[in-house]
Design a protein around this motif. Structure first.
Motif, PDB file in Angstrom:
ATOM      1  N   ARG A  23       5.310  13.655  -8.684  1.00  0.00           N
ATOM      2  CA  ARG A  23       4.844  12.560  -7.834  1.00  0.00           C
ATOM      3  C   ARG A  23       3.331  12.471  -7.923  1.00  0.00           C
ATOM      4  NH1 ARG A  23       8.515  10.720  -3.794  1.00  0.00           N
ATOM      5  NH2 ARG A  23      10.521  11.800  -3.921  1.00  0.00           N
ATOM      6  N   THR A  24       2.815  11.250  -7.800  1.00  0.00           N
ATOM      7  CA  THR A  24       1.369  11.048  -7.899  1.00  0.00           C
ATOM      8  C   THR A  24       0.837  10.320  -6.672  1.00  0.00           C
ATOM      9  OG1 THR A  24       1.727   8.974  -9.121  1.00  0.00           O
ATOM     10  CG2 THR A  24       1.389  10.962 -10.422  1.00  0.00           C
ATOM     11  N   THR A  25      -0.394  10.647  -6.316  1.00  0.00           N
ATOM     12  CA  THR A  25      -1.211   9.939  -5.319  1.00  0.00           C
ATOM     13  C   THR A  25      -0.883  10.335  -3.884  1.00  0.00           C
ATOM     14  OG1 THR A  25      -1.282   8.036  -6.824  1.00  0.00           O
ATOM     15  CG2 THR A  25      -2.147   7.720  -4.595  1.00  0.00           C
ATOM     16  N   GLY A  33       3.265   4.514   1.466  1.00  0.00           N
ATOM     17  CA  GLY A  33       2.381   4.483   0.306  1.00  0.00           C
ATOM     18  C   GLY A  33       2.186   5.866  -0.264  1.00  0.00           C
ATOM     19  N   ASN A  36       4.197   8.775  -5.233  1.00  0.00           N
ATOM     20  CA  ASN A  36       5.040   7.948  -6.085  1.00  0.00           C
ATOM     21  C   ASN A  36       5.828   8.801  -7.068  1.00  0.00           C
ATOM     22  OD1 ASN A  36       3.667   5.515  -5.067  1.00  0.00           O
ATOM     23  ND2 ASN A  36       1.948   6.221  -6.302  1.00  0.00           N
ATOM     24  N   GLU A  38       7.450   9.749 -10.437  1.00  0.00           N
ATOM     25  CA  GLU A  38       7.244   9.343 -11.820  1.00  0.00           C
ATOM     26  C   GLU A  38       8.444   9.798 -12.657  1.00  0.00           C
ATOM     27  OE1 GLU A  38       4.923   7.392 -12.274  1.00  0.00           O
ATOM     28  OE2 GLU A  38       3.363   7.849 -10.805  1.00  0.00           O
ATOM     29  N   GLU A  48      12.562   1.977 -16.248  1.00  0.00           N
ATOM     30  CA  GLU A  48      11.369   1.462 -15.572  1.00  0.00           C
ATOM     31  C   GLU A  48      10.466   0.662 -16.507  1.00  0.00           C
ATOM     32  OE1 GLU A  48       9.354   4.535 -13.406  1.00  0.00           O
ATOM     33  OE2 GLU A  48      11.227   5.360 -12.612  1.00  0.00           O
ATOM     34  N   ARG A  70       2.568   3.047 -18.144  1.00  0.00           N
ATOM     35  CA  ARG A  70       3.390   2.128 -17.361  1.00  0.00           C
ATOM     36  C   ARG A  70       3.375   0.725 -17.970  1.00  0.00           C
ATOM     37  NH1 ARG A  70       2.160   4.151 -13.201  1.00  0.00           N
ATOM     38  NH2 ARG A  70       4.045   4.936 -12.210  1.00  0.00           N
ATOM     39  N   ARG A 236      -3.484   3.898  -7.958  1.00  0.00           N
ATOM     40  CA  ARG A 236      -2.928   5.246  -8.054  1.00  0.00           C
ATOM     41  C   ARG A 236      -4.007   6.319  -7.949  1.00  0.00           C
ATOM     42  NH1 ARG A 236      -0.562   1.901 -11.649  1.00  0.00           N
ATOM     43  NH2 ARG A 236       1.545   1.273 -11.043  1.00  0.00           N
TER      44      ARG A 236
END
Length: 279
Positions: A23-25, A33, A36, A38, A48, A70, A236
């Protein structure tokens, strides 16, 4: 005694067990929020719509693996996959026009950055692998190894033009405590206990600072944070101000506080485990 942590990196399975996430951020409120998920498999990538940047068949001398963004417009992260379609690493990107080289920081001489190509545009890449980079294009992981290990079984930060140049951060906090490179700093909610190369000296030059943070939980490395001296526009990335720095850094260097104003400081948490942390 320490408790909590989180962000991105890796721990050997024998020490920590399976890493179930990527997960990021960071965000102030989970569910509203950030954090996220990945993709970690080729199937998820395809679903995706990620776009291939380079592949094992290219024989890239700098970065092995099948590498995906992405989209061509999303110049923030690149995910590295092995030849079997399993996650093997992550890169963050600093576009060339955002990379300030001056007395505070020198991208061009920082060994943790390598110049690469992002769909025709030159940029600086910071790269962390979650498996031995030598296997990425030479067999990769099997399905059973992925199921057993999850995101990976180690952390290796690239420190030169090829995968012969690597830094392996401590996988357990006890080793970080006695490191001559990493220093303990503060714990922050939904982040964890931070380790930086900041040495508590307010006059420490920012040219000596590694563009990473380590984060530990229950004594084990559970994530890393990319930190870049640049104002990066992607949502991000997390825009850092002096208040945030003082919340996680014990006696930050003056140059770091100055850099939050010009040109800016951007970070990205990358989690491989739980991200609900109470300090």
């Amino acid at each position: 005694m320490k408790t909590a942590i989180i962000v991105l990196a890796l721990l050997t399975v024998s020490v920590q067990g399976k890493w179930p996430h990527l997960r990021t951020t960071w965000a102030p409120v989970p569910g509203l929020g950030g954090f996220n998920p990945e993709p970690r498999t080729q199937v998820e990538l395809n679903a995706e719509g990620w776009v291939k940047l380079s592949s094992c068949s290219d024989g890239d001398p700098n970065f092995p693996g099948d590498r995906y963004a992405r989209s061509r417009a999303d110049n923030d992260i690149v995910l590295v996959f092995d030849g079997n379609g399993f996650i093997a690493g992550i890169q963050t990107i600093v576009p060339m026009d955002k990379a300030m080289n001056d007395e505070y920081h020198q991208y061009s001489t920082d060994k943790f950055y390598q110049i690469g190509d992002f769909f025709g545009a030159k940029a600086y890449f910071a790269t962390t692998y979650f498996v031995d980079p030598s296997i990425i294009c030479n067999g990769g992981r099997t399905q059973s190894e992925f199921e057993d290990q999850g995101t990976g079984n180690l952390v290796a930060m690239q420190t030169g033009p090829t995968i012969a140049d690597l830094h392996y951060p401590p996988l357990v906090e006890e080793d970080a405590m006695t490191s001559d490179m990493w220093y303990e700093h503060k714990c922050f909610f939904n982040m964890g206990v931070h380790y930086f190369t900041f040495d508590y000296n307010p006059d420490q030059p920012c040219t000596e600072v590694v563009p990473y943070q380590l984060v530990y939980i229950d004594g084990k490395l559970n994530g890393i944070v990319f930190q870049h001296i640049a104002k990066l526009d992607s949502p991000r990335f997390e825009s850092v101000n002096a208040l945030a720095i003082n919340g996680i850094v014990d006696t930050p260097p003056t140059c770091l506080l100055d850099l939050t104003e010009t040109p800016g400081v951007s970070t990205m948490h990358v989690y491989v485990g739980d991200y609900i942390i109470v300090c």
